[in-house]
Design an enzyme around this catalytic site. Sequence first.
Site, PDB file in Angstrom:
ATOM      1  N   TYR A   1     -30.113   4.650  44.359  1.00 48.30           N
ATOM      2  CA  TYR A   1     -29.568   3.771  43.320  1.00 48.30           C
ATOM      3  C   TYR A   1     -28.110   4.068  42.976  1.00 48.30           C
ATOM      4  O   TYR A   1     -27.493   3.321  42.223  1.00 48.30           O
ATOM      5  CB  TYR A   1     -30.386   3.907  42.027  1.00 48.30           C
TER       6      TYR A   1
ATOM      7  N   HIS B   1     -26.771  -1.927  38.991  1.00 48.40           N
ATOM      8  CA  HIS B   1     -27.446  -1.492  37.764  1.00 48.40           C
ATOM      9  C   HIS B   1     -27.000  -0.093  37.330  1.00 48.40           C
ATOM     10  O   HIS B   1     -27.293   0.330  36.219  1.00 48.40           O
ATOM     11  CB  HIS B   1     -28.961  -1.516  37.994  1.00 48.40           C
TER      12      HIS B   1
ATOM     13  N   TYR C   1     -35.297   6.320  34.083  1.00 49.20           N
ATOM     14  CA  TYR C   1     -35.192   4.979  34.648  1.00 49.20           C
ATOM     15  C   TYR C   1     -34.750   4.031  33.547  1.00 49.20           C
ATOM     16  O   TYR C   1     -34.964   4.273  32.356  1.00 49.20           O
ATOM     17  CB  TYR C   1     -36.465   4.505  35.353  1.00 49.20           C
TER      18      TYR C   1
ATOM     19  N   ASN D   1     -35.495   1.138  32.172  1.00 48.01           N
ATOM     20  CA  ASN D   1     -36.308   0.491  31.137  1.00 48.01           C
ATOM     21  C   ASN D   1     -36.816   1.436  30.054  1.00 48.01           C
ATOM     22  O   ASN D   1     -37.379   0.983  29.064  1.00 48.01           O
ATOM     23  CB  ASN D   1     -37.481  -0.253  31.778  1.00 48.01           C
TER      24      ASN D   1
ATOM     25  N   ASN E   1     -32.897  -4.681  29.820  1.00 53.80           N
ATOM     26  CA  ASN E   1     -34.048  -3.844  29.454  1.00 53.80           C
ATOM     27  C   ASN E   1     -33.668  -2.447  28.984  1.00 53.80           C
ATOM     28  O   ASN E   1     -34.360  -1.867  28.149  1.00 53.80           O
ATOM     29  CB  ASN E   1     -35.051  -3.774  30.605  1.00 53.80           C
TER      30      ASN E   1
END
Length: 189
Positions: free
Chosen positions: A15, A20, A65, A67, A113
Amino acid sequence: MDYIITGLGNPGERYTFTRHNAGFLAIDYLAQFFNTKVDKIKFKGLVGSFEYAGKKVLLLKPMTYMNASGESIIEAVNFYKIKPEKLIVIYDDIAFDVGVVKMRKKGSDGGHNGIKSIIQCLGTEEFPRIRIGIGVPKYDMVKYVLSEFEDGEKEKIFRAIEKASNGIKILLESDIDRAMNYINGDVVV
């Protein structure tokens, strides 16, 4: 601590350079900018700290993470007894073109989120945030935000992160209004 500056993202190498993770990239840049490392495990995240303009600052990358970012942030906020207005959150925003940077003192989650999690955990929307534009999705939202920046976009993102970092410097030297004027305007440092 006088401030907590947190960037939102997802942990893990796959990631690292995704859209993001613009918030994590900003924290990494700030760590270099202020000559510190964000490598200690605390508050369900990675932390580092520095002092600038007489202010003590904690840099935080939640490892929960995206969320569940609020779970990490609330631990740090409670530990240091930080007021929401002294928490600065840096994150990606699909509402802006790649490389656009905007700062505001408060607001809704805007469908993000990570911000939704922070608002739930803090019980307020009244914390400053710096939004880094990652562009409007050209295809499936989840695939888009988890995709890496295209070659032509990388320079724009790093210029945006540099501008956000200069804004943080102004905030620490002066106040949030001057930082917002710099970030939201065309002012050059």
